[in-house]
Design an enzyme around this catalytic site. Structure first.
Site, short mmCIF file in Angstrom:
data_model
loop_
_atom_site.label_atom_id
_atom_site.label_comp_id
_atom_site.label_asym_id
_atom_site.label_seq_id
_atom_site.Cartn_x
_atom_site.Cartn_y
_atom_site.Cartn_z
N CYS A 109 0.84 -1.21 0.00
CA CYS A 109 0.00 0.00 0.00
C CYS A 109 0.87 1.26 0.00
CB CYS A 109 -0.97 -0.04 1.17
SG CYS A 109 -2.35 1.13 1.00
N HIS A 208 -3.51 -5.27 0.44
CA HIS A 208 -3.00 -5.66 1.76
C HIS A 208 -2.92 -7.18 1.89
CE1 HIS A 208 -2.62 -1.85 3.97
NE2 HIS A 208 -3.53 -1.43 3.12
N GLU A 210 -1.00 -8.87 3.76
CA GLU A 210 -0.73 -9.31 5.14
C GLU A 210 -2.01 -9.69 5.87
OE1 GLU A 210 -1.94 -5.08 5.78
OE2 GLU A 210 -0.86 -6.18 4.23
#
Length: 227
Positions: A109, A208, A210
């Protein structure tokens, strides 16, 4: 030994236990877990203007966070741009040194945007003004979900395979990728992935990974860092 992967962090006011509104260095635990599950050893990197930490790192994750200071790419701040200049100053030095020394990098990001700016690129400061919609950040703490398309033969295409769905949360985006190659785009044409094929591993994604502990992306970073 597992490769040591640095993760950049936030500094902000936080509250926990008996402590209230304390200046705190932190990062969402999803990053730590994503690196750990991929086989790396995570180390949190506070925003200090000292790049010597790279000497002990095998790889680096540029985490998400606030908007980048437009001064970094020669623009004036717009009304909705919210920055953390201390983090900007530290991280731009860190990423430039990491690129110079070919440390494997994954930008997430804001981290992708930082890679772009370090490579001479520029950003759109508020995407609804450019795209006419807010699907990349539909509401506070709500991820936008959409499909992306990837350039055949690119690193990101090989990692993602037929899975085109991504989850994003950002109101800024890449206008010009500078020296980097755009290898993924959203349905509206906005760059969603950038790479530098001249380095061992330089990948930026606007979404994202993660959050879902995506071992495809974090695993590829850890594998590059282990070499």
């Amino acid at each position: 030994m597992r490769p040591i992967i640095g993760i950049t962090t936030y500094v902000d006011q936080a509250t926990w236990g008996v402590w209230r509104d304390v200046p705190t260095t932190f990062v969402p635990h999803d990053y730590v877990e994503a690196v750990t599950q991929a086989g790396g050893r995570p180390v949190l990197i506070p925003p200090h203007e000292d790049v010597d930490v790279l000497r002990v790192l095998d790889g680096l994750v540029l985490a998400g966070g606030p908007d980048l200071s437009p001064e970094l790419y020669g623009a004036e701040p717009e009304p909705l741009t919210v920055t953390r200049p201390d983090r900007d100053r530290a991280e731009i030095l860190l990423v430039r040194r990491a690129l110079d020394t070919d440390v494997p990098l994954l930008g997430v990001c804001r981290g992708m945007q930082l890679l772009v700016v370090a490579a001479g690129g520029t950003l759109h400061q508020h995407l609804p003004d450019v795209l006419g919609h807010d699907r990349h950040r539909p509401a506070p703490a709500v991820y936008g979900e959409h499909d992306a398309s990837f350039v055949p033969g690119s690193r990101i295409a090989g990692l993602m395979g037929d899975d085109l769905g991504i989850r994003c949360f950002h109101h800024q985006g890449v206008a010009d990728a500078g020296k980097l190659t755009v290898t993924g785009r959203a349905e509206d044409g906005l760059p969603e992935a950038v790479e530098d094929p001249d380095h061992k591993f330089v990948l930026g994604v606007q979404w994202h990974p993660e959050v879902i502990r995506d071992e495809r992306l974090f695993g590829a970073l850890v594998a590059a860092a282990a070499k």
